[in-house]
Scaffold this motif. Sequence first.
Motif, PDB file in Angstrom:
ATOM      1  N   SER A   1      12.399 -18.057  -9.688  1.00  8.50           N
ATOM      2  CA  SER A   1      12.214 -17.866 -11.119  1.00  8.50           C
ATOM      3  C   SER A   1      12.753 -16.297 -11.291  1.00  8.50           C
ATOM      4  CB  SER A   1      10.833 -17.805 -11.424  1.00  8.50           C
ATOM      5  OG  SER A   1      10.083 -17.167 -10.801  1.00  8.50           O
ATOM      6  N   GLY A   2      12.989 -15.577 -10.313  1.00  4.81           N
ATOM      7  CA  GLY A   2      13.286 -14.124 -10.422  1.00  4.81           C
ATOM      8  C   GLY A   2      12.488 -13.062  -9.642  1.00  4.81           C
ATOM      9  N   GLU A   3      12.836 -11.809  -9.864  1.00  4.28           N
ATOM     10  CA  GLU A   3      12.078 -10.676  -8.783  1.00  4.28           C
ATOM     11  C   GLU A   3      11.068 -10.080  -9.547  1.00  4.28           C
ATOM     12  OE1 GLU A   3      15.461  -8.554  -7.779  1.00  4.28           O
ATOM     13  OE2 GLU A   3      15.910  -9.805  -6.091  1.00  4.28           O
ATOM     14  N   THR A   4       9.942  -9.469  -8.751  1.00  4.06           N
ATOM     15  CA  THR A   4       9.050  -8.616  -9.224  1.00  4.06           C
ATOM     16  C   THR A   4       8.656  -7.523  -8.249  1.00  4.06           C
ATOM     17  OG1 THR A   4       7.782 -10.592 -10.124  1.00  4.06           O
ATOM     18  CG2 THR A   4       6.646  -8.659  -9.931  1.00  4.06           C
ATOM     19  N   VAL A   5       8.645  -6.484  -8.728  1.00  2.00           N
ATOM     20  CA  VAL A   5       8.398  -5.037  -8.209  1.00  2.00           C
ATOM     21  C   VAL A   5       6.972  -4.913  -7.842  1.00  2.00           C
ATOM     22  CG1 VAL A   5       8.847  -2.624  -7.918  1.00  2.00           C
ATOM     23  CG2 VAL A   5      10.554  -4.308  -8.954  1.00  2.00           C
ATOM     24  N   PHE A   6       6.630  -4.704  -6.509  1.00  2.66           N
ATOM     25  CA  PHE A   6       5.261  -4.169  -6.260  1.00  2.66           C
ATOM     26  C   PHE A   6       5.216  -2.952  -5.460  1.00  2.66           C
ATOM     27  CE2 PHE A   6       5.037  -8.903  -6.473  1.00  2.66           C
ATOM     28  CZ  PHE A   6       3.807  -9.173  -7.453  1.00  2.66           C
ATOM     29  N   ALA A   7       4.503  -2.094  -6.059  1.00  4.72           N
ATOM     30  CA  ALA A   7       4.378  -0.618  -5.720  1.00  4.72           C
ATOM     31  C   ALA A   7       3.142  -0.210  -4.957  1.00  4.72           C
ATOM     32  CB  ALA A   7       5.062   0.205  -6.654  1.00  4.72           C
ATOM     33  N   GLY A   8       3.030   0.725  -4.134  1.00  8.89           N
ATOM     34  CA  GLY A   8       1.863   1.111  -3.532  1.00  8.89           C
ATOM     35  C   GLY A   8       0.870   1.560  -4.382  1.00  8.89           C
ATOM     36  N   GLU A   9       1.294   2.173  -5.517  1.00  5.71           N
ATOM     37  CA  GLU A   9       0.292   2.808  -6.458  1.00  5.71           C
ATOM     38  C   GLU A   9      -0.107   1.578  -7.357  1.00  5.71           C
ATOM     39  OE1 GLU A   9       4.379   3.672  -8.091  1.00  5.71           O
ATOM     40  OE2 GLU A   9       3.505   3.852  -6.062  1.00  5.71           O
TER      41      GLU A   9
ATOM     42  N   ASP B   1      15.046   3.941  -0.510  1.00  5.80           N
ATOM     43  CA  ASP B   1      15.191   4.611   1.081  1.00  5.80           C
ATOM     44  C   ASP B   1      14.287   5.116   1.763  1.00  5.80           C
ATOM     45  OD1 ASP B   1      14.432   6.682  -0.886  1.00  5.80           O
ATOM     46  OD2 ASP B   1      16.078   7.921  -0.809  1.00  5.80           O
ATOM     47  N   ALA B   2      12.925   4.502   1.341  1.00  8.50           N
ATOM     48  CA  ALA B   2      11.687   4.737   2.057  1.00  8.50           C
ATOM     49  C   ALA B   2      11.106   3.513   2.548  1.00  8.50           C
ATOM     50  CB  ALA B   2      10.684   5.471   1.166  1.00  8.50           C
ATOM     51  N   PRO B   3      10.442   3.512   3.387  1.00  4.97           N
ATOM     52  CA  PRO B   3       9.603   2.194   4.141  1.00  4.97           C
ATOM     53  C   PRO B   3       8.579   1.651   3.052  1.00  4.97           C
ATOM     54  CG  PRO B   3       9.564   4.169   5.698  1.00  4.97           C
ATOM     55  CD  PRO B   3      10.226   4.660   4.447  1.00  4.97           C
ATOM     56  N   ALA B   4       8.637   0.480   3.024  1.00  7.14           N
ATOM     57  CA  ALA B   4       7.422  -0.120   2.237  1.00  7.14           C
ATOM     58  C   ALA B   4       6.587  -0.955   3.195  1.00  7.14           C
ATOM     59  CB  ALA B   4       8.059  -1.200   1.337  1.00  7.14           C
ATOM     60  N   THR B   5       5.224  -0.730   2.832  1.00  8.50           N
ATOM     61  CA  THR B   5       3.982  -1.301   3.761  1.00  8.50           C
ATOM     62  C   THR B   5       3.139  -2.032   3.222  1.00  8.50           C
ATOM     63  OG1 THR B   5       4.432   0.709   5.182  1.00  8.50           O
ATOM     64  CG2 THR B   5       2.336  -0.588   5.600  1.00  8.50           C
ATOM     65  N   ALA B   6       2.636  -3.208   3.643  1.00  9.43           N
ATOM     66  CA  ALA B   6       2.009  -4.154   3.013  1.00  9.43           C
ATOM     67  C   ALA B   6       0.971  -4.456   3.873  1.00  9.43           C
ATOM     68  CB  ALA B   6       2.531  -5.426   2.433  1.00  9.43           C
ATOM     69  N   ILE B   7      -0.388  -4.791   3.443  1.00  9.60           N
ATOM     70  CA  ILE B   7      -1.456  -5.172   4.063  1.00  9.60           C
ATOM     71  C   ILE B   7      -1.530  -6.896   3.805  1.00  9.60           C
ATOM     72  CG2 ILE B   7      -3.891  -5.297   4.667  1.00  9.60           C
ATOM     73  CD1 ILE B   7      -2.408  -2.837   5.679  1.00  9.60           C
ATOM     74  N   VAL B   8      -1.408  -7.421   4.752  1.00 10.30           N
ATOM     75  CA  VAL B   8      -1.234  -9.057   4.680  1.00 10.30           C
ATOM     76  C   VAL B   8      -2.450  -9.768   5.429  1.00 10.30           C
ATOM     77  CG1 VAL B   8       0.027 -11.074   5.009  1.00 10.30           C
ATOM     78  CG2 VAL B   8       1.102  -8.924   4.610  1.00 10.30           C
ATOM     79  N   CYS B   9      -3.291 -10.579   4.682  1.00 13.29           N
ATOM     80  CA  CYS B   9      -4.286 -11.412   5.079  1.00 13.29           C
ATOM     81  C   CYS B   9      -4.025 -12.949   4.969  1.00 13.29           C
ATOM     82  CB  CYS B   9      -5.494 -11.001   4.475  1.00 13.29           C
ATOM     83  SG  CYS B   9      -7.038 -11.818   5.309  1.00 13.29           S
ATOM     84  N   ASP B  10      -3.797 -13.582   6.139  1.00 13.07           N
ATOM     85  CA  ASP B  10      -3.412 -14.980   5.706  1.00 13.07           C
ATOM     86  C   ASP B  10      -4.201 -16.003   6.967  1.00 13.07           C
ATOM     87  OD1 ASP B  10      -2.136 -14.431   8.093  1.00 13.07           O
ATOM     88  OD2 ASP B  10      -0.124 -14.690   6.940  1.00 13.07           O
ATOM     89  N   LEU B  11      -4.305 -17.170   6.459  1.00 13.96           N
ATOM     90  CA  LEU B  11      -4.921 -18.202   7.222  1.00 13.96           C
ATOM     91  C   LEU B  11      -3.662 -18.836   7.911  1.00 13.96           C
ATOM     92  CD1 LEU B  11      -7.655 -19.917   5.111  1.00 13.96           C
ATOM     93  CD2 LEU B  11      -7.667 -18.795   7.157  1.00 13.96           C
ATOM     94  N   THR B  12      -3.617 -18.924   9.290  1.00 12.83           N
ATOM     95  CA  THR B  12      -2.491 -19.444   9.948  1.00 12.83           C
ATOM     96  C   THR B  12      -2.784 -20.617  10.798  1.00 12.83           C
ATOM     97  OG1 THR B  12      -1.654 -17.108  10.036  1.00 12.83           O
ATOM     98  CG2 THR B  12      -0.504 -18.511  11.474  1.00 12.83           C
ATOM     99  N   PRO B  13      -1.577 -21.654  10.691  1.00  8.77           N
ATOM    100  CA  PRO B  13      -2.033 -22.721  11.583  1.00  8.77           C
ATOM    101  C   PRO B  13      -1.976 -22.448  13.170  1.00  8.77           C
ATOM    102  CG  PRO B  13      -0.261 -23.199  10.025  1.00  8.77           C
ATOM    103  CD  PRO B  13      -0.672 -21.695   9.886  1.00  8.77           C
ATOM    104  N   VAL B  14      -2.856 -23.077  14.047  1.00 14.06           N
ATOM    105  CA  VAL B  14      -2.668 -22.439  15.306  1.00 14.06           C
ATOM    106  C   VAL B  14      -1.466 -23.149  15.952  1.00 14.06           C
ATOM    107  CG1 VAL B  14      -3.871 -23.053  17.336  1.00 14.06           C
ATOM    108  CG2 VAL B  14      -5.393 -22.713  15.587  1.00 14.06           C
TER     109      VAL B  14
ATOM    110  N   ILE C   1       0.761  -1.260  -0.088  1.00  9.21           N
ATOM    111  CA  ILE C   1       0.091  -0.018  -0.097  1.00  9.21           C
ATOM    112  C   ILE C   1       0.786   1.402   0.017  1.00  9.21           C
ATOM    113  CG2 ILE C   1      -2.014  -1.143   1.198  1.00  9.21           C
ATOM    114  CD1 ILE C   1      -1.026   0.350   3.815  1.00  9.21           C
ATOM    115  N   ASP C   2       2.270   1.126   0.372  1.00 11.17           N
ATOM    116  CA  ASP C   2       3.071   2.156   0.421  1.00 11.17           C
ATOM    117  C   ASP C   2       4.360   1.758   0.081  1.00 11.17           C
ATOM    118  OD1 ASP C   2       3.240   5.023   0.962  1.00 11.17           O
ATOM    119  OD2 ASP C   2       4.156   4.825   2.867  1.00 11.17           O
ATOM    120  N   GLY C   3       5.142   2.690  -0.672  1.00 11.25           N
ATOM    121  CA  GLY C   3       6.684   2.092  -0.975  1.00 11.25           C
ATOM    122  C   GLY C   3       6.598   1.387  -2.026  1.00 11.25           C
ATOM    123  N   GLU C   4       7.711   0.412  -2.130  1.00 10.48           N
ATOM    124  CA  GLU C   4       7.904  -0.405  -3.023  1.00 10.48           C
ATOM    125  C   GLU C   4       8.609  -1.560  -2.424  1.00 10.48           C
ATOM    126  OE1 GLU C   4       9.507   1.041  -7.126  1.00 10.48           O
ATOM    127  OE2 GLU C   4      11.279  -0.212  -6.333  1.00 10.48           O
TER     128      GLU C   4
END
Length: 147
Positions: free
Chosen positions: A105-113, A133-146, A95-98
């Motif tokens: 297999s390689g790298e992929t860039v994901f950006a907030g925009e 040189d800036a923070p990168a923030t992601a929202i993560v939703c997952d199913l997690t084993p207990v 959601i913010d940054g990169e």
Amino acid sequence: MAVRTIQERWRIGIAPAVALTLFGALAGMAVARMSGPTEHKGLTIGKLGVIEEEMLRRQIGLEGYFMQLRAITIAPGGQIAEHSHEKRPGLVKVIDGEAIEGRASGETVFAGEGAEAIIEDGDTVHWFYNRTDAPATAIVCDLTPVS
């Protein structure tokens, strides 16, 4: 029709073909060996919400898991270690940054925009870097084993 010497044939056709074949083989080996870091570095994790195991069991019959929503920030120069999602499916949206996602297999860039999400299914093994040189923030939703 011109007759070419063996040296001419080598210089014009065979040598470049051999060079390309060797380059391709070496590049393929480099990609095949690509792997990620073994430690986390520069992470801040904020818990945004949890649906507990009991509710998932009661609501949809899913046992042994809880669902969580988190905000994960990778500091400049930070990283998330290589990990698998074999038993932990999830969805990620930067959601913010990169953030740079690495896979074998390689790298992929994901950006907030950007509009794309990162799918973390049972076949996913990946890692992340923040090379900016800036923070990168992601929202993560997952199913997690207990356990």
